[in-house]
Write a protein that holds these residues in place. Structure first.
Motif, mmCIF file in Angstrom:
data_model
loop_
_atom_site.group_PDB
_atom_site.id
_atom_site.type_symbol
_atom_site.label_atom_id
_atom_site.label_comp_id
_atom_site.label_asym_id
_atom_site.label_seq_id
_atom_site.Cartn_x
_atom_site.Cartn_y
_atom_site.Cartn_z
ATOM 1 N N LEU A 77 0.835 -1.204 0.000
ATOM 2 C CA LEU A 77 0.000 0.000 0.000
ATOM 3 C C LEU A 77 0.867 1.252 0.000
ATOM 4 C CD1 LEU A 77 -2.810 1.316 0.202
ATOM 5 C CD2 LEU A 77 -2.615 1.128 2.707
ATOM 6 N N ALA A 78 1.944 1.238 0.794
ATOM 7 C CA ALA A 78 2.835 2.395 0.865
ATOM 8 C C ALA A 78 3.475 2.681 -0.492
ATOM 9 C CB ALA A 78 3.913 2.157 1.922
ATOM 10 N N ARG A 79 3.943 1.630 -1.164
ATOM 11 C CA ARG A 79 4.573 1.842 -2.473
ATOM 12 C C ARG A 79 3.554 2.275 -3.515
ATOM 13 N NH1 ARG A 79 7.628 -2.458 -0.376
ATOM 14 N NH2 ARG A 79 6.116 -4.002 -1.120
ATOM 15 N N ALA A 80 2.363 1.665 -3.489
ATOM 16 C CA ALA A 80 1.347 1.980 -4.495
ATOM 17 C C ALA A 80 0.854 3.422 -4.377
ATOM 18 C CB ALA A 80 0.172 1.012 -4.359
ATOM 19 N N LYS A 81 0.813 3.950 -3.146
ATOM 20 C CA LYS A 81 0.311 5.315 -2.944
ATOM 21 C C LYS A 81 1.427 6.334 -2.753
ATOM 22 C CE LYS A 81 -3.622 5.902 -0.861
ATOM 23 N NZ LYS A 81 -4.753 5.963 0.089
ATOM 24 N N GLY A 82 2.679 5.889 -2.890
ATOM 25 C CA GLY A 82 3.798 6.807 -2.719
ATOM 26 C C GLY A 82 3.942 7.302 -1.298
ATOM 27 N N LEU A 83 3.641 6.432 -0.320
ATOM 28 C CA LEU A 83 3.679 6.830 1.086
ATOM 29 C C LEU A 83 4.810 6.151 1.865
ATOM 30 C CD1 LEU A 83 -0.164 6.663 1.855
ATOM 31 C CD2 LEU A 83 1.213 8.712 1.463
ATOM 32 N N SER A 84 5.753 5.572 1.162
ATOM 33 C CA SER A 84 6.851 4.887 1.850
ATOM 34 C C SER A 84 7.637 5.876 2.705
ATOM 35 C CB SER A 84 7.789 4.241 0.827
ATOM 36 O OG SER A 84 7.105 3.269 0.061
ATOM 37 N N SER A 85 7.994 5.453 3.917
ATOM 38 C CA SER A 85 8.758 6.311 4.822
ATOM 39 C C SER A 85 9.722 5.471 5.638
ATOM 40 C CB SER A 85 7.825 7.075 5.772
ATOM 41 O OG SER A 85 7.223 6.191 6.705
ATOM 42 N N ARG A 86 10.779 6.095 6.104
ATOM 43 C CA ARG A 86 11.762 5.402 6.945
ATOM 44 C C ARG A 86 11.112 4.942 8.246
ATOM 45 N NH1 ARG A 86 17.180 4.760 7.374
ATOM 46 N NH2 ARG A 86 18.147 4.785 9.451
ATOM 47 N N TYR A 87 10.249 5.797 8.823
ATOM 48 C CA TYR A 87 9.585 5.416 10.069
ATOM 49 C C TYR A 87 8.703 4.192 9.856
ATOM 50 C CZ TYR A 87 6.480 5.370 14.064
ATOM 51 O OH TYR A 87 5.765 4.963 15.161
ATOM 52 N N GLY A 88 7.923 4.197 8.776
ATOM 53 C CA GLY A 88 7.038 3.071 8.509
ATOM 54 C C GLY A 88 7.811 1.777 8.329
ATOM 55 N N ALA A 89 8.942 1.852 7.633
ATOM 56 C CA ALA A 89 9.756 0.665 7.413
ATOM 57 C C ALA A 89 10.297 0.113 8.731
ATOM 58 C CB ALA A 89 10.910 0.996 6.465
ATOM 59 N N PHE A 90 10.760 1.017 9.607
ATOM 60 C CA PHE A 90 11.322 0.558 10.871
ATOM 61 C C PHE A 90 10.245 0.165 11.878
ATOM 62 C CE2 PHE A 90 15.238 1.991 9.144
ATOM 63 C CZ PHE A 90 16.217 1.286 9.835
ATOM 64 N N LEU A 91 9.072 0.790 11.807
ATOM 65 C CA LEU A 91 7.950 0.338 12.634
ATOM 66 C C LEU A 91 7.621 -1.105 12.295
ATOM 67 C CD1 LEU A 91 5.572 0.908 14.607
ATOM 68 C CD2 LEU A 91 4.246 1.617 12.592
ATOM 69 N N ASP A 92 7.617 -1.412 11.013
ATOM 70 C CA ASP A 92 7.356 -2.770 10.551
ATOM 71 C C ASP A 92 8.394 -3.737 11.106
ATOM 72 O OD1 ASP A 92 5.892 -4.635 9.009
ATOM 73 O OD2 ASP A 92 7.354 -4.518 7.402
ATOM 74 N N LEU A 93 9.664 -3.349 11.040
ATOM 75 C CA LEU A 93 10.737 -4.213 11.539
ATOM 76 C C LEU A 93 10.643 -4.417 13.047
ATOM 77 C CD1 LEU A 93 13.792 -2.834 9.517
ATOM 78 C CD2 LEU A 93 12.533 -4.951 9.113
ATOM 79 N N PHE A 94 10.367 -3.348 13.786
ATOM 80 C CA PHE A 94 10.240 -3.442 15.246
ATOM 81 C C PHE A 94 9.134 -4.421 15.630
ATOM 82 C CE2 PHE A 94 13.173 -0.101 15.682
ATOM 83 C CZ PHE A 94 13.413 0.168 17.014
ATOM 84 N N LEU A 95 7.954 -4.216 15.057
ATOM 85 C CA LEU A 95 6.809 -5.042 15.422
ATOM 86 C C LEU A 95 6.971 -6.479 14.918
ATOM 87 C CD1 LEU A 95 3.791 -2.589 14.940
ATOM 88 C CD2 LEU A 95 5.123 -3.100 16.999
#
Length: 229
Positions: free
Chosen positions: A98-116
């Motif tokens: 969803l992030a890539r499709a809507k151009g919403l990719s972010s460093r925080y989002g990527a690391f939130l994903d890794l943390f969780l």
């Protein structure tokens, strides 16, 4: 009438993978099962106000639920736990898509994903371990569970340390491996053999740790293996 900006583009949502490792090339769980299923979720929420991080938290809570279900230990709960773990993994892929499709990719989002993700990995494997122990009463299961969790998290840590060393721009390449691992967990759950989950993840963690260690030591012979900082 929909415009290109508000239509879901499946190809745009995918990661740019230059080539798949041998195992994922011939067992394409990521490409043929997980990503297509995740795309159904993305299509459903694409034109809503739901953000990628919302899907990340859905994935997290599904994994936590799977851990508690696995901890019951009874056969029906093992099947349900595996199903929840697989559903969590699908949502875990949907957030990035969803992030890539809507151009919403972010460093925080990527690391939130890794943390969780790491919390989820720990929770599910702990739930599986206690579930098997609750039913069998065999203390050796606890030892196997401890080693399994330890080696799995160790090889994940070494993977990201290697990325830091080599200056890799992305930390998401491990998604294919995780998708294959969770699919195997689902299969072991459906056939009613949760102990196979611990054996399988232990083998993956042990071999992964050994391979990553040897690979890193070999980089010491190559001064071009990592950028100078």
């Amino acid at each position: 009438m929909s415009t290109p900006e508000n239509r879901f583009d499946y190809q745009r949502s995918l990661k740019n993978v230059r080539s798949y490792p041998f195992l994922h090339k011939y067992i394409p769980v990521d490409r043929l099962i997980v990503r297509p299923l995740a795309s159904l979720i993305v299509r459903g929420v694409f034109r809503t106000g739901i953000m990628p991080n919302h899907l990340t938290f859905v994935s997290f809570f599904l994994s936590v639920a799977a851990a508690f279900v696995y901890a019951v230990g009874r056969p029906a709960y093992v099947v349900l736990g595996g199903s929840l773990a697989m559903l969590s993994d699908i949502f875990d892929n949907a957030d990035g898509m969803l992030a890539r499709a809507k151009g919403l990719s972010s460093r925080y989002g990527a690391f939130l994903d890794l943390f969780l993700d790491r919390i989820c990995d720990f929770a599910v494997l702990t739930g599986v371990t206690f579930g098997i122990y609750r039913v069998s009463g065999d203390p050796r299961v606890l030892k196997l569970g401890l080693l399994t969790i330890g080696f799995y998290l160790l090889q994940v840590g070494l993977y990201y340390l290697n990325n830091i060393y080599t200056g890799a721009a992305s930390n998401g390449e491990g998604a294919e491996a995780k998708n294959l691992a969770v699919f195997a967990i689902l299969v072991f759950s459906l056939v009613g053999w949760p102990l196979g989950i611990l054996f399988g993840v232990f083998a993956m963690g042990f071999l992964g740790t050994a391979i990553k260690l040897v690979s890193f030591l070999r980089k010491g012979k190559d001064p071009q293996a990592a950028p100078v900082r």
